[in-house]
Scaffold this motif. Structure first.
Motif, PDB file in Angstrom:
ATOM      1  N   PHE A 107       0.683  -1.242  -0.147  1.00  0.00           N
ATOM      2  CA  PHE A 107       0.098  -0.183  -0.033  1.00  0.00           C
ATOM      3  C   PHE A 107       1.046   1.368  -0.127  1.00  0.00           C
ATOM      4  CE2 PHE A 107      -2.337  -3.225   2.350  1.00  0.00           C
ATOM      5  CZ  PHE A 107      -3.497  -3.383   1.479  1.00  0.00           C
ATOM      6  N   LEU A 108       2.101   1.081  -0.300  1.00  0.00           N
ATOM      7  CA  LEU A 108       3.136   2.269  -0.202  1.00  0.00           C
ATOM      8  C   LEU A 108       3.238   3.058  -1.468  1.00  0.00           C
ATOM      9  CD1 LEU A 108       5.776   0.981   2.351  1.00  0.00           C
ATOM     10  CD2 LEU A 108       3.662   2.425   2.537  1.00  0.00           C
ATOM     11  N   GLY A 109       2.887   2.331  -2.690  1.00  0.00           N
ATOM     12  CA  GLY A 109       2.847   3.016  -4.068  1.00  0.00           C
ATOM     13  C   GLY A 109       4.049   2.293  -4.612  1.00  0.00           C
ATOM     14  N   PRO A 110       4.874   3.293  -5.484  1.00  0.00           N
ATOM     15  CA  PRO A 110       6.074   2.780  -6.434  1.00  0.00           C
ATOM     16  C   PRO A 110       7.232   2.572  -5.507  1.00  0.00           C
ATOM     17  CG  PRO A 110       5.445   5.086  -6.815  1.00  0.00           C
ATOM     18  CD  PRO A 110       4.335   4.467  -6.062  1.00  0.00           C
ATOM     19  N   VAL A 111       7.354   1.428  -4.877  1.00  0.00           N
ATOM     20  CA  VAL A 111       8.627   1.132  -3.970  1.00  0.00           C
ATOM     21  C   VAL A 111       9.676   0.472  -4.912  1.00  0.00           C
ATOM     22  CG1 VAL A 111       7.172   1.344  -2.079  1.00  0.00           C
ATOM     23  CG2 VAL A 111       7.372  -0.891  -3.179  1.00  0.00           C
ATOM     24  N   HIS A 112       9.532  -0.127  -5.902  1.00  0.00           N
ATOM     25  CA  HIS A 112      10.579  -0.840  -6.709  1.00  0.00           C
ATOM     26  C   HIS A 112      11.456  -0.253  -7.523  1.00  0.00           C
ATOM     27  CE1 HIS A 112       9.055  -4.330  -4.752  1.00  0.00           C
ATOM     28  NE2 HIS A 112       7.728  -4.305  -5.565  1.00  0.00           N
ATOM     29  N   PHE A 113      11.618   1.409  -7.573  1.00  0.00           N
ATOM     30  CA  PHE A 113      12.313   1.894  -8.405  1.00  0.00           C
ATOM     31  C   PHE A 113      14.151   1.842  -8.212  1.00  0.00           C
ATOM     32  CE2 PHE A 113      11.772   4.920  -5.162  1.00  0.00           C
ATOM     33  CZ  PHE A 113      12.918   5.583  -4.873  1.00  0.00           C
ATOM     34  N   LEU A 114      14.304   1.509  -6.952  1.00  0.00           N
ATOM     35  CA  LEU A 114      16.000   1.434  -6.789  1.00  0.00           C
ATOM     36  C   LEU A 114      16.509   0.275  -7.420  1.00  0.00           C
ATOM     37  CD1 LEU A 114      16.177   3.024  -3.068  1.00  0.00           C
ATOM     38  CD2 LEU A 114      16.863   3.722  -5.503  1.00  0.00           C
ATOM     39  N   PRO A 115      15.955  -0.947  -7.078  1.00  0.00           N
ATOM     40  CA  PRO A 115      16.678  -2.057  -7.555  1.00  0.00           C
ATOM     41  C   PRO A 115      16.811  -1.925  -9.388  1.00  0.00           C
ATOM     42  CG  PRO A 115      15.035  -2.774  -6.276  1.00  0.00           C
ATOM     43  CD  PRO A 115      14.641  -1.440  -6.287  1.00  0.00           C
ATOM     44  N   ASP A 116      15.529  -1.361  -9.897  1.00  0.00           N
ATOM     45  CA  ASP A 116      15.672  -1.251 -11.329  1.00  0.00           C
ATOM     46  C   ASP A 116      16.619  -0.071 -11.710  1.00  0.00           C
ATOM     47  OD1 ASP A 116      14.784  -1.379 -14.029  1.00  0.00           O
ATOM     48  OD2 ASP A 116      13.736   0.306 -13.714  1.00  0.00           O
ATOM     49  N   LYS A 117      16.903   0.702 -10.887  1.00  0.00           N
ATOM     50  CA  LYS A 117      17.660   1.916 -11.326  1.00  0.00           C
ATOM     51  C   LYS A 117      19.236   1.235 -11.306  1.00  0.00           C
ATOM     52  CE  LYS A 117      19.218   6.438  -9.584  1.00  0.00           C
ATOM     53  NZ  LYS A 117      19.208   7.557  -8.742  1.00  0.00           N
ATOM     54  N   PHE A 118      19.470   0.448 -10.277  1.00  0.00           N
ATOM     55  CA  PHE A 118      20.800   0.281 -10.037  1.00  0.00           C
ATOM     56  C   PHE A 118      21.386  -1.114 -10.636  1.00  0.00           C
ATOM     57  CE2 PHE A 118      20.283   2.871  -6.423  1.00  0.00           C
ATOM     58  CZ  PHE A 118      21.244   3.755  -6.734  1.00  0.00           C
ATOM     59  N   LEU A 119      20.331  -2.031 -11.092  1.00  0.00           N
ATOM     60  CA  LEU A 119      20.352  -3.505 -11.453  1.00  0.00           C
ATOM     61  C   LEU A 119      20.486  -3.393 -13.097  1.00  0.00           C
ATOM     62  CD1 LEU A 119      18.579  -5.850  -8.983  1.00  0.00           C
ATOM     63  CD2 LEU A 119      21.368  -5.332  -9.208  1.00  0.00           C
ATOM     64  N   THR A 120      19.448  -2.652 -13.586  1.00  0.00           N
ATOM     65  CA  THR A 120      19.463  -2.641 -15.230  1.00  0.00           C
ATOM     66  C   THR A 120      20.717  -2.240 -15.935  1.00  0.00           C
ATOM     67  OG1 THR A 120      17.095  -2.301 -14.918  1.00  0.00           O
ATOM     68  CG2 THR A 120      18.023  -1.828 -17.010  1.00  0.00           C
ATOM     69  N   PRO A 121      21.273  -1.055 -15.396  1.00  0.00           N
ATOM     70  CA  PRO A 121      22.604  -0.754 -16.178  1.00  0.00           C
ATOM     71  C   PRO A 121      23.603  -1.826 -16.022  1.00  0.00           C
ATOM     72  CG  PRO A 121      21.666   0.951 -14.765  1.00  0.00           C
ATOM     73  CD  PRO A 121      21.084  -0.154 -14.181  1.00  0.00           C
ATOM     74  N   LEU A 122      23.595  -2.888 -14.990  1.00  0.00           N
ATOM     75  CA  LEU A 122      24.701  -3.957 -14.930  1.00  0.00           C
ATOM     76  C   LEU A 122      24.135  -5.149 -15.832  1.00  0.00           C
ATOM     77  CD1 LEU A 122      25.256  -3.999 -11.074  1.00  0.00           C
ATOM     78  CD2 LEU A 122      26.692  -3.004 -13.119  1.00  0.00           C
ATOM     79  N   GLY A 123      22.964  -5.166 -16.745  1.00  0.00           N
ATOM     80  CA  GLY A 123      22.651  -6.176 -17.456  1.00  0.00           C
ATOM     81  C   GLY A 123      21.597  -6.992 -16.748  1.00  0.00           C
ATOM     82  N   ILE A 124      21.363  -6.568 -15.579  1.00  0.00           N
ATOM     83  CA  ILE A 124      20.318  -7.557 -14.758  1.00  0.00           C
ATOM     84  C   ILE A 124      18.946  -7.183 -14.890  1.00  0.00           C
ATOM     85  CG2 ILE A 124      19.651  -8.348 -12.457  1.00  0.00           C
ATOM     86  CD1 ILE A 124      22.600  -8.193 -11.619  1.00  0.00           C
ATOM     87  N   LYS A 125      18.100  -7.783 -15.497  1.00  0.00           N
ATOM     88  CA  LYS A 125      16.631  -7.155 -15.933  1.00  0.00           C
ATOM     89  C   LYS A 125      15.773  -7.352 -14.498  1.00  0.00           C
ATOM     90  CE  LYS A 125      12.866  -7.713 -19.108  1.00  0.00           C
ATOM     91  NZ  LYS A 125      12.248  -8.362 -20.283  1.00  0.00           N
TER      92      LYS A 125
END
Length: 211
Positions: free
Chosen positions: A181-199
């Motif tokens: 119920f906290l809203g969009p909370v998953h932006f940090l893993p996406d921000k830091f993992l995607t540039p490393l090639g981890i989708k």
């Protein structure tokens, strides 16, 4: 492999003709409706992973389902008269041609005075690693990682660093029921993992994803 997230740590994993349910806990309810389950994997005894009333409903709806777990959970199931089999650290089972491996044996520390329970992570079909409540490294190549992202034992920085160590091809969040119920909370893993090639993907509840 097809994975359906029912909530928190409760997943349906479909692979090689088997339908596997993980951790039917009190933070999810959709497990009470599922059918055609072959196996139920339970990583540890905490109520957000093992809710006995929900488990009984699952078994009523799936009377042929087998429970696979560890001795910590087994003590509780014995008290309730619920049959089960064991798969723990260093052990493996092959069911219908699908290999299941047990990894790790302790829950991550919560606080120095909180007892540490047994926790078994499960490697499924040589592709998916679901660690339960631990940041355990199985010391092998992981294609898909069910990544814990929140809880009293976990900081998001530890979660991100764990994914960086494991280096899966893809990961998705689990252990996030308390964030619902906290809203969009998953932006940090996406921000830091995607540039490393981890989708990093965020499954919608009760919606299947093919891997």
């Amino acid at each position: 492999m097809i994975i359906t997230k029912l909530g928190h740590c409760c997943l349906i994993i479909e692979e090689q003709g088997l339908r596997i349910l993980t951790d039917p806990g009190e933070y999810s309810t959709l497990q009470k409706e599922v059918k055609d389950i072959d196996l139920i994997l339970i990583t540890h005894e905490h109520a957000d992973h093992l809710h006995v009333d929900s488990l009984k409903t699952v078994l009523d709806n799936n009377p042929d389902a087998k429970i696979i777990t560890n001795h910590g959970v087994g003590k509780i199931l014995n008290e309730k008269g619920i049959p089960h089999e064991f798969l723990e650290r260093g052990q493996e089972k092959v069911i219908n041609g699908l290999k299941l491996e047990g990894h790790g044996d302790r829950h991550a520390d919560i606080y120095e005075t909180v007892p540490v329970v047994q926790n078994t992570g499960y490697f499924i079909g040589g592709r998916l690693f679901y660690p339960g409540d631990a940041l355990y490294n199985p010391q092998k190549s992981v294609e898909i990682l069910a990544l814990p992202v929140a809880g009293p034992w976990l900081k998001i920085s530890d979660s991100i660093n764990y994914a960086k160590i494991i280096q899966p091809k893809i990961c998705f969040p689990v252990h996030d029921g308390m964030l619902k119920f906290l809203g969009p909370v998953h932006f940090l893993p996406d921000k830091f993992l995607t540039p490393l090639g981890i989708k990093f993907i965020v499954p919608e509840e009760n919606r299947t994803i093919s891997f």
